[in-house]
Enzyme design. Sequence first.
Site, PDB file in Angstrom:
ATOM      1  N   GLU A 148      -3.872  -0.004   7.819  1.00 56.56           N
ATOM      2  CA  GLU A 148      -2.735   0.339   8.676  1.00 56.56           C
ATOM      3  C   GLU A 148      -2.963  -0.239  10.066  1.00 56.56           C
ATOM      4  O   GLU A 148      -4.084  -0.186  10.590  1.00 56.56           O
ATOM      5  CB  GLU A 148      -2.554   1.862   8.840  1.00 56.56           C
ATOM      6  CG  GLU A 148      -2.045   2.575   7.625  1.00 56.56           C
ATOM      7  CD  GLU A 148      -1.858   4.083   7.865  1.00 56.56           C
ATOM      8  OE1 GLU A 148      -1.689   4.513   9.031  1.00 56.56           O
ATOM      9  OE2 GLU A 148      -1.890   4.825   6.870  1.00 56.56           O
TER      10      GLU A 148
ATOM     11  N   HIS B 202      -2.739  10.946   0.217  1.00 60.43           N
ATOM     12  CA  HIS B 202      -2.455  10.596   1.610  1.00 60.43           C
ATOM     13  C   HIS B 202      -1.930  11.869   2.282  1.00 60.43           C
ATOM     14  O   HIS B 202      -0.726  12.016   2.503  1.00 60.43           O
ATOM     15  CB  HIS B 202      -1.416   9.464   1.629  1.00 60.43           C
ATOM     16  CG  HIS B 202      -1.230   8.794   2.963  1.00 60.43           C
ATOM     17  ND1 HIS B 202      -1.432   7.444   3.151  1.00 60.43           N
ATOM     18  CD2 HIS B 202      -0.851   9.276   4.170  1.00 60.43           C
ATOM     19  CE1 HIS B 202      -1.172   7.127   4.428  1.00 60.43           C
ATOM     20  NE2 HIS B 202      -0.813   8.218   5.055  1.00 60.43           N
TER      21      HIS B 202
ATOM     22  N   ARG C 165       0.851  -1.187   0.000  1.00 63.03           N
ATOM     23  CA  ARG C 165       0.000   0.000   0.000  1.00 63.03           C
ATOM     24  C   ARG C 165       0.888   1.239   0.000  1.00 63.03           C
ATOM     25  O   ARG C 165       1.658   1.449   0.928  1.00 63.03           O
ATOM     26  CB  ARG C 165      -0.914   0.013   1.233  1.00 63.03           C
ATOM     27  CG  ARG C 165      -1.724   1.282   1.311  1.00 63.03           C
ATOM     28  CD  ARG C 165      -2.783   1.304   2.413  1.00 63.03           C
ATOM     29  NE  ARG C 165      -3.418   2.606   2.372  1.00 63.03           N
ATOM     30  CZ  ARG C 165      -3.366   3.515   3.339  1.00 63.03           C
ATOM     31  NH1 ARG C 165      -2.776   3.246   4.480  1.00 63.03           N
ATOM     32  NH2 ARG C 165      -3.928   4.687   3.185  1.00 63.03           N
TER      33      ARG C 165
ATOM     34  N   GLU D 268      -7.449   8.398   5.528  1.00 68.03           N
ATOM     35  CA  GLU D 268      -7.895   8.992   6.800  1.00 68.03           C
ATOM     36  C   GLU D 268      -8.695  10.272   6.569  1.00 68.03           C
ATOM     37  O   GLU D 268      -8.450  11.312   7.192  1.00 68.03           O
ATOM     38  CB  GLU D 268      -6.700   9.242   7.728  1.00 68.03           C
ATOM     39  CG  GLU D 268      -6.013   7.940   8.104  1.00 68.03           C
ATOM     40  CD  GLU D 268      -4.898   8.070   9.153  1.00 68.03           C
ATOM     41  OE1 GLU D 268      -4.439   9.190   9.427  1.00 68.03           O
ATOM     42  OE2 GLU D 268      -4.503   7.018   9.696  1.00 68.03           O
TER      43      GLU D 268
ATOM     44  N   TYR E  79      -5.200   1.715  15.383  1.00 72.30           N
ATOM     45  CA  TYR E  79      -4.033   1.653  16.263  1.00 72.30           C
ATOM     46  C   TYR E  79      -4.386   1.472  17.734  1.00 72.30           C
ATOM     47  O   TYR E  79      -3.580   0.960  18.491  1.00 72.30           O
ATOM     48  CB  TYR E  79      -3.192   2.932  16.132  1.00 72.30           C
ATOM     49  CG  TYR E  79      -2.491   3.072  14.805  1.00 72.30           C
ATOM     50  CD1 TYR E  79      -1.206   2.571  14.620  1.00 72.30           C
ATOM     51  CD2 TYR E  79      -3.119   3.698  13.723  1.00 72.30           C
ATOM     52  CE1 TYR E  79      -0.553   2.692  13.404  1.00 72.30           C
ATOM     53  CE2 TYR E  79      -2.471   3.822  12.496  1.00 72.30           C
ATOM     54  CZ  TYR E  79      -1.193   3.319  12.344  1.00 72.30           C
ATOM     55  OH  TYR E  79      -0.550   3.431  11.129  1.00 72.30           O
TER      56      TYR E  79
ATOM     57  N   ASN F 298      -7.622   2.244   9.224  1.00 77.21           N
ATOM     58  CA  ASN F 298      -6.347   2.421   9.906  1.00 77.21           C
ATOM     59  C   ASN F 298      -6.636   2.364  11.396  1.00 77.21           C
ATOM     60  O   ASN F 298      -7.323   3.237  11.935  1.00 77.21           O
ATOM     61  CB  ASN F 298      -5.727   3.774   9.547  1.00 77.21           C
ATOM     62  CG  ASN F 298      -5.260   3.827   8.105  1.00 77.21           C
ATOM     63  OD1 ASN F 298      -5.342   2.834   7.381  1.00 77.21           O
ATOM     64  ND2 ASN F 298      -4.773   4.981   7.690  1.00 77.21           N
TER      65      ASN F 298
END
Length: 510
Positions: free
Chosen positions: A403, A145, A100, A191, A333, A331
């Site tokens: 991600e 991005h 990616r 995002e 985390y 994404n």
Amino acid sequence: MAMTLTVASSLVLFLHFISSIASIDRSQFPNSFLFGVATSSYQIEGAALEDNKGASNWDVFTHLPGKIDDGSNGDVADDHYYLYEDDVELMHSLGVNSYRFSISWSRILPRGRFGQINEFGVAFYNKLINLLLSKGIQPFVTLSHYDIPQELEDRYGAWLSSEVQRDFGYYAEICFREFGDRVKHWVTLNEANLWPKFSYMLGTYPPGRCTQPFGNCDFGDSTIEPYITAHNMILSHAIAISNYKKNYQMKQEGVIGIVLYAKWYEPFRNITADHIAAKRALTFALDWFLDPVIFGDYPPDMKAFFSSRLPAFTDLEKKMLQLKVDFIGLNHYTTIYAQDCKFSCEVATSDGNAMVITTTERNGRSIGEPTPMPYFFVVPDGLRKLVMYIKERYNNTPIYITENGYAQCSNNSVLKQALLNDTDRVEFLQSYLTSLTKAIRQGADVRGYFVWSLIDNFEWTFGYGMRFGLYHVDYSTQKRTPKFSAKWYRRFLTGPVMFHNKNLETLAFE
Ligand SMILES: *[C@@H]1O[C@H](CO)[C@@H](O)[C@H](O)[C@H]1NC(C)=O
Ligand SMILES: *[C@@H]1O[C@H](CO)[C@@H](O)[C@H](O)[C@H]1NC(C)=O
Ligand SMILES: *[C@@H]1O[C@H](CO)[C@@H](O)[C@H](O)[C@H]1NC(C)=O
């Protein structure tokens, strides 16, 4: 005696570590699953103004004083523009089947739609894509991005103006035309739900617009601009998608989606108000974008709360949004607590508008193991819960984890050897992958997983002080060195069964 105890207890810890790692292997995922690594153009490419590339918003922003923690910028970054062959070789040696990355808009169109196509930029991505395919690595390509041509900012305020929709549509068209015969996975925006918050609410990303108490900026309006810019992002996305679906998808046989940033929210207290608050926080952060790109309109809860502050879609726009995404990129985390504050909110946080206070601690205990990244804690089950939430709400739309990763803090006094021995990252990755297998077993249509990131790189406002790479980068020589996590990932992807004959010590020194 003391000696014996220490040896015994570290042996126990060591065995525990091995057994926790060995619990996950490649065979627990579907055969067609994409396993990859992720990067983005501004964070790795360098060659900021070379071969006719135009200035991007980040090229300009990083050169303003005080914007980046360590005063650095992405002028050179990982020099990937010149070292891409080496970097593809690193991926090949990991055994990934997908990569990616993002295309730098201002490398393809230095001045947006107001100038020429830059043939050097097109040639660079052609070389990269062809090399990846020759190694059996599928390109998974993001159109933007966080970086856009500065020209769009200077001419009409970029995302603040509906003009940007034409520019993004034009750029997307060029990318489909030039690369779409070989790129089968497209992402419009990265995002897209954080971007308006960083750039127009908190003012920490370019163009750095905000108002008090959200942040200190010279211009902006934190209460309105995030919703205007988000609206233009959703419509820019929709223009690209509808063009792809009408004119390219049949012959190119690819899929197209969007990537959103998604925390999971746990109720702070076990009371109804906080359960509702946690749900509301997720709706205001994520469904804000997912509802429009899948159902064609903003979530009813948000429309009720924001009333006229949330722009409305015209009938024509709603019709365009009916050509919906093929997949959702997430994404992910971390997880955070959400507490209802309907009657006492101080809204000056990016979650505050949902009438929640978010915290990472409860009764003096943090929600998970802390990581070097502020507000990032290790809560693996949050990934499963998030994926299951999306599965239910969006009719099991295919999901890619675009991600997931773990940061290391570094400065001149941190030794390279310590950065290479990243056992924390390995534990993080294996625990999140384990959580993902649970969601898959519960029926979620998850189709891929990308570690952020292949190599240490320019981590936005943190500069080079935050290292997410599986490969360490020495920025003075551009030398890449595999960390323990790179060896672990390779073993995970290529070994038939992990760790049968080798223990971690030998792996670490291989
Ligand atoms: C939350 O409260 C409900 C009853 O209101 C109870 O059944 C449940 O076990 C509690 N959950 C936790 C995590 O304490
Ligand atoms: C360098 O980083 C380490 C590890 O994060 C930290 O403990 C230390 O305080 C930092 N040193 C400086 C001078 O910032
Ligand atoms: C790597 O770190 C682990 C603990 O995280 C430690 O037990 C081990 O000795 C370290 N190995 C090396 C080679 O530094």
